[in-house]
Design a protein around this motif. Structure first.
Motif, short mmCIF file in Angstrom:
data_model
loop_
_atom_site.label_atom_id
_atom_site.label_comp_id
_atom_site.label_asym_id
_atom_site.label_seq_id
_atom_site.Cartn_x
_atom_site.Cartn_y
_atom_site.Cartn_z
N VAL A 1 16.35 19.68 -0.07
CA VAL A 1 15.65 19.20 1.13
C VAL A 1 15.68 20.29 2.21
N ARG A 2 16.83 20.93 2.36
CA ARG A 2 16.94 21.96 3.41
C ARG A 2 16.02 23.14 3.13
N SER A 3 15.74 23.37 1.84
CA SER A 3 14.89 24.53 1.52
C SER A 3 13.40 24.20 1.70
N LYS A 4 13.08 22.97 2.07
CA LYS A 4 11.65 22.61 2.26
C LYS A 4 11.42 22.11 3.68
N PRO A 5 11.19 23.00 4.63
CA PRO A 5 11.06 22.57 6.03
C PRO A 5 9.86 21.67 6.30
N ALA A 6 8.89 21.62 5.33
CA ALA A 6 7.68 20.81 5.60
C ALA A 6 7.92 19.31 5.39
N VAL A 26 13.19 11.71 -2.32
CA VAL A 26 13.93 10.46 -2.56
C VAL A 26 15.20 10.79 -3.32
N LEU A 27 16.32 10.29 -2.82
CA LEU A 27 17.59 10.42 -3.54
C LEU A 27 17.84 9.10 -4.27
N PHE A 28 17.77 9.14 -5.61
CA PHE A 28 17.96 7.91 -6.38
C PHE A 28 19.42 7.70 -6.75
N ASP A 29 20.11 8.84 -6.99
CA ASP A 29 21.46 8.73 -7.53
C ASP A 29 22.40 9.53 -6.63
N TYR A 30 23.32 8.83 -6.00
CA TYR A 30 24.16 9.47 -4.99
C TYR A 30 25.00 10.61 -5.56
N SER A 31 25.24 10.57 -6.89
CA SER A 31 26.09 11.64 -7.45
C SER A 31 25.36 13.00 -7.36
N CYS A 32 24.05 12.99 -7.08
CA CYS A 32 23.29 14.26 -6.98
C CYS A 32 23.15 14.70 -5.52
N VAL A 33 23.94 14.12 -4.63
CA VAL A 33 23.69 14.33 -3.20
C VAL A 33 23.73 15.80 -2.79
N ARG A 34 24.64 16.60 -3.39
CA ARG A 34 24.76 18.01 -2.97
C ARG A 34 23.48 18.79 -3.28
N GLU A 35 23.03 18.61 -4.52
CA GLU A 35 21.81 19.29 -4.95
C GLU A 35 20.61 18.82 -4.11
N PHE A 36 20.60 17.53 -3.82
CA PHE A 36 19.51 16.93 -3.04
C PHE A 36 19.45 17.56 -1.65
N VAL A 37 20.60 17.60 -0.98
CA VAL A 37 20.63 18.15 0.39
C VAL A 37 20.16 19.60 0.38
N GLY A 38 20.59 20.37 -0.63
CA GLY A 38 20.18 21.78 -0.74
C GLY A 38 18.66 21.88 -0.89
N VAL A 55 24.73 11.18 4.51
CA VAL A 55 23.57 12.04 4.18
C VAL A 55 22.75 12.28 5.44
N LYS A 56 22.57 11.21 6.20
CA LYS A 56 21.77 11.31 7.43
C LYS A 56 22.37 12.36 8.37
N ALA A 57 23.71 12.32 8.50
CA ALA A 57 24.37 13.28 9.39
C ALA A 57 24.14 14.70 8.89
N GLU A 58 24.13 14.89 7.57
CA GLU A 58 23.95 16.25 7.03
C GLU A 58 22.54 16.76 7.24
N LEU A 59 21.57 15.85 7.28
CA LEU A 59 20.18 16.30 7.36
C LEU A 59 19.66 16.42 8.79
N GLY A 60 20.54 16.21 9.74
CA GLY A 60 20.18 16.46 11.16
C GLY A 60 19.01 15.64 11.63
N ASP A 61 17.95 16.34 12.11
CA ASP A 61 16.84 15.65 12.77
C ASP A 61 15.85 14.99 11.82
N LEU A 62 15.94 15.31 10.55
CA LEU A 62 14.97 14.78 9.59
C LEU A 62 15.09 13.26 9.51
N GLU A 63 13.94 12.58 9.51
CA GLU A 63 13.99 11.11 9.47
C GLU A 63 14.54 10.65 8.11
N CYS A 64 15.57 9.83 8.15
CA CYS A 64 16.18 9.32 6.91
C CYS A 64 15.99 7.81 6.87
N VAL A 65 15.53 7.31 5.74
CA VAL A 65 15.27 5.88 5.60
C VAL A 65 16.09 5.36 4.43
#
Ligand SMILES: C[S@@+](CC[C@H](N)C(=O)[O-])C[C@H]1O[C@@H](n2cnc3c(N)ncnc32)[C@H](O)[C@@H]1O
Length: 717
Positions: free
Chosen positions: A666-671, A652-664, A688-698
């Motif tokens: 998430v990418r390191s956890k393929p499960a 869960v991303l609560f604070d958009y200012s942390c988006v870079r760290e969040f994306v990193g 964010v959705k575009a950055e995370l590719g196929d992962l379901e984003c809600v």
């Protein structure tokens, strides 16, 4: 052939359109829309639900509970609007709905503790879940779920998690027997109620419409248990709600002893509607369900394939893999394998390795005589030799004895150990002779007559063993539910099952039994309210308790039966901690005290105030819904964490200012199966959705509960 009224009207519309009279065509359409065809009942009969547990606030519609010790009466049915709350006093004015102006009283005041909020269809509500306990014996398996709450609101909430994802819904709703077996608008519906069929149909239709949205349109099955009181109306309702689906009605004997009534046939049976959605099919069974004339026969299929133990690919040369160059010693006379030698270092000459007396050493030599490697290490080879999964094959070629070492690959070994390949004998050298098992199932009949389906012996008495001294009226036989489910989900080890009239929780128990039989990860969501029986209600009222008091809630079905039953089934212990007496029977027999290697989590459905929603509070109340949506496994992100949080299956991303760290992260956890992004800004969500590719984003709104607003009636229309 006679046309239906609907077809005739459609004809008239088409004729009017052909004649160019669009005004007439649209008038006929409007007329048709205002009519009802098929099963006629009062769909809009308002259904009001009391929201016990909701903190009453200004703007709520409420009822005033009777004085402690007194029964409910006409006064406690009146609806009031809370104008203001000052301290513990609420100012109320009569609340008039469009359809029923039943409250003509003057404004009044009441103690807030005496009020209960009521959900009317034109009011939005904000439902959430609060965990009340869990039991964990299943490692990283997904959790079985029990929800204490009004099923209409629970179904609405579950739409966020599982719209179109449920594989099987099994329900056993109140049968509307006329014997006060259910309540509508907080009133028992009895045999003297002229609207009892209409009320029952309206109640069922609302919930089945939500159920339809939850079922997987590609392939799923709805199973509804019913008896003679409503089976005809239910059949028509299902036909109307699921017009393009295959539907069949099973007649099932639940007590051969029967309930005799003078001048009538003795009642021994109930019915089960199976509605098949999409491509769903009824699976084959172990027997025909009616008699023993046709049982499933196990046939042996083809023999398993033995593979050469030497690796064949060109790169499989000595040294290519550690520990895979070693001798296999075979008896010089019989050619049978005697033992497995140790692997040798790359610089050791193979002929320097001593050979046991009376044996020949077989090395992994390639066709051209160069050294290769075996497919397994010496330790695996020794283990497999002891089990008969390795053998030698001796052939004579041009007067020369040629020995090949053969083995069963890992997949075949696993299949033997799990039972899907059967060992039918042994060769002289001790190696196994085995064949694939082919279960030849039987097409089940539409009339079921099985002792295991007796509701008393395998329902009531079974609950008595799990929860001594506690009683639940009319549970289903555990094995009857297991059989019904197995025709639908036997071949789906990850099936998601839902029962929103779950009563004592038989369905979840049956799902756990199916998992026990094949190691499956099926899960069940059970929803039931926390009602007490009429007798208990009278007794608790006499003692001065009211619905909503902890003393009353303790004896409700969900708290007193459902949750403890699932806990007892998993732990194998009664609520007092004693081992459960008795054994499971039929398909899978073992002591009940063994329990199940499963996890379960218990929730209460909660209702929030819009104030909390406006303040952007209450993440805790929606947190379980996110975890459920992500597969109900591993850690639950239970409260708002700084910046973002990453659990086993979701983030869960609560604070958009942390988006870079969040994306990193998430990418390191393929499960991860999905991520939730808290933002009111559609652009930020899209990036964010575009950055995370196929992962379901809600996307979640910053005032969390707004994402879970239930607009009641609107939602099902
Ligand atoms: C016939 S029983 C189900 C019995 C169940 N198959 C078993 O084996 O124990 C129906 C259950 O639905 C529950 N129920 C009825 N109306 C409900 C509602 N609106 N929301 C949630 N549960 C409800 C009742 O409490 C009752 O326990």
């Amino acid at each position: 052939m006679a046309q239906t009224a609907q077809a005739q009207i459609q004809d008239m519309i088409e004729r009017a359109s052909r004649l160019g009279d669009d005004v007439l065509a649209s008038e006929i359409r409007a007329f048709a829309a205002s009519r009802q065809f098929g099963l006629v009942f009062e769909h809009n009969r308002p259904e009001r639900m009391r929201l016990y547990g909701k903190a009453v606030s200004a703007g709520d519609v409420v009822q005033v509970l009777p004085e402690r010790g007194k029964k409910e009466g006409a006064a406690s049915k009146l609806l009031w609007l809370v104008d203001a709350i000052c301290g513990s006093t609420a100012s109320l004015t009569a609340y008039r709905t469009n359809s029923y102006n039943e409250n003509d009283e003057e404004p009044r005041q009441a103690n807030v503790d005496d009020l209960v909020a009521v959900a009317e269809y034109d009011q939005p509500i904000y439902a959430g879940l609060r965990e009340t306990g869990r039991v964990e014996r299943g490692g990283d398996k997904p959790y079985q779920v029990v929800i204490n709450g009004e099923n209409y609101h629970a179904l609405e909430s579950l739409l966020f998690c599982y719209a179109g994802k449920v594989d099987c819904i099994y329900i056993d709703p109140p049968y509307n027997s006329g014997a006060k077996d259910w309540k509508y608008n907080n009133d028992y519906v009895d045999g003297s109620d002229e609207y009892r069929h209409s009320k029952w149909l309206a109640m069922m239709e609302r919930r089945l419409k939500l159920a339809k949205k939850l079922l997987n349109p590609a392939s799923s099955v709805l199973i509804v248990a019913i008896d003679e009181k409503e089976y005809l109306r239910l059949g028509l309702l299902l036909e109307q709600l699921f017009p393009s689906c295959g539907s069949e009605m099973i007649t099932t004997v639940i007590s051969a002893k029967g309930v005799a009534r003078a001048g009538q046939f003795s009642r021994v049976e109930e019915y089960l509607f199976f509605v098949r959605i999409g491509e769903a099919e009824i699976g084959l069974g172990a027997d025909n369900m009616l008699d023993n004339t046709r049982n499933s026969k196990e046939k042996l299929g083809k023999d398993v394939d033995w593979l050469g133990m030497r690796r064949r690919e060109p790169s499989a040369v000595r040294g290519a893999r550690k520990d895979q160059f070693y001798p296999v010693f075979v008896d010089s006379e019989t050619g049978f394998i005697k033992s497995i030698g140790d692997s040798i270092a790359d610089n050791v000459e193979r002929n320097s390795v001593p050979c046991p007396e009376g044996c020949d050493a077989v090395w992994p030599l390639r066709k051209n005589g160069t050294e290769g490697i075996w497919g397994i290490t010496p330790s695996t080879a020794r283990r497999d030799l002891s089990k008969g999964y390795i053998r030698s094959s001796v052939t004579q070629r041009k007067g020369m004895r040629n020995i090949t070492i053969k083995y069963l690959p890992e997949g075949t070994v696993n299949a033997i150990e799990s039972g899907s390949i059967r060992i039918v004998g042994r060769n002289e050298d001790g190696s196994v002779i085995c064949s694939y098992r082919v279960e030849k199932g039987v097409i089940p009949k539409r009339v079921w007559n099985k002792k295991s389906h007796n509701a008393e012996t395998h329902g009531s008495l079974l609950i008595g063993a799990l929860l001594p001294e506690r009683k639940f009226s009319y549970p289903k036989s555990l094995y009857a539910v297991e059989d019904a489910l197995s025709f639908v989900i036997r071949n789906n080890p990850n099936a998601l099952v839902l029962d929103f009239f779950s009563g004592s929780g038989t369905t979840a128990h049956a799902v756990m039994r199916l998992n026990h039989q094949d190691g499956g990860h099926r899960r069940c969501i059970c929803v039931t309210n926390n009602e007490v029986s009429e007798v208990e209600e009278k007794e608790l009222t006499k003692q001065g308790y009211r619905h909503g008091d902890p003393e009353w809630e303790h004896f409700g079905i969900c708290e007193y039966i459902t949750k403890p039953r699932i806990r007892a089934a998993i732990t194998g212990r009664t609520p007092d901690g004693d081992p459960i007496k008795g054994d499971y029977k039929f398909t899978d027999e073992f002591p009940m005290a063994d329990g199940f290697e499963e996890n379960a989590v218990f929730f209460d459905l909660t209702y929030q105030n819009p104030d909390a929603v406006e303040l952007g509070a209450a993440f805790e109340e929606v947190a379980p819904l996110l975890w459920l949506r992500a597969g109900a496994r591993g850690r639950m992100i239970g409260h708002e964490e700084r910046g973002f949080a990453v659990a086993d299956t979701y983030a869960v991303l609560f604070d958009y200012s942390c988006v870079r760290e969040f994306v990193g992260s998430v990418r390191s956890k393929p499960a991860l199966s999905c991520v939730f992004i808290v933002t009111d800004d559609a652009g930020r969500f899209a990036s964010v959705k575009a950055e995370l590719g196929d992962l379901e984003c809600v996307r979640l709104y910053e005032s969390y509960l707004r994402s879970f607003k239930i607009a009641a009636e609107d939602a099902v229309r």
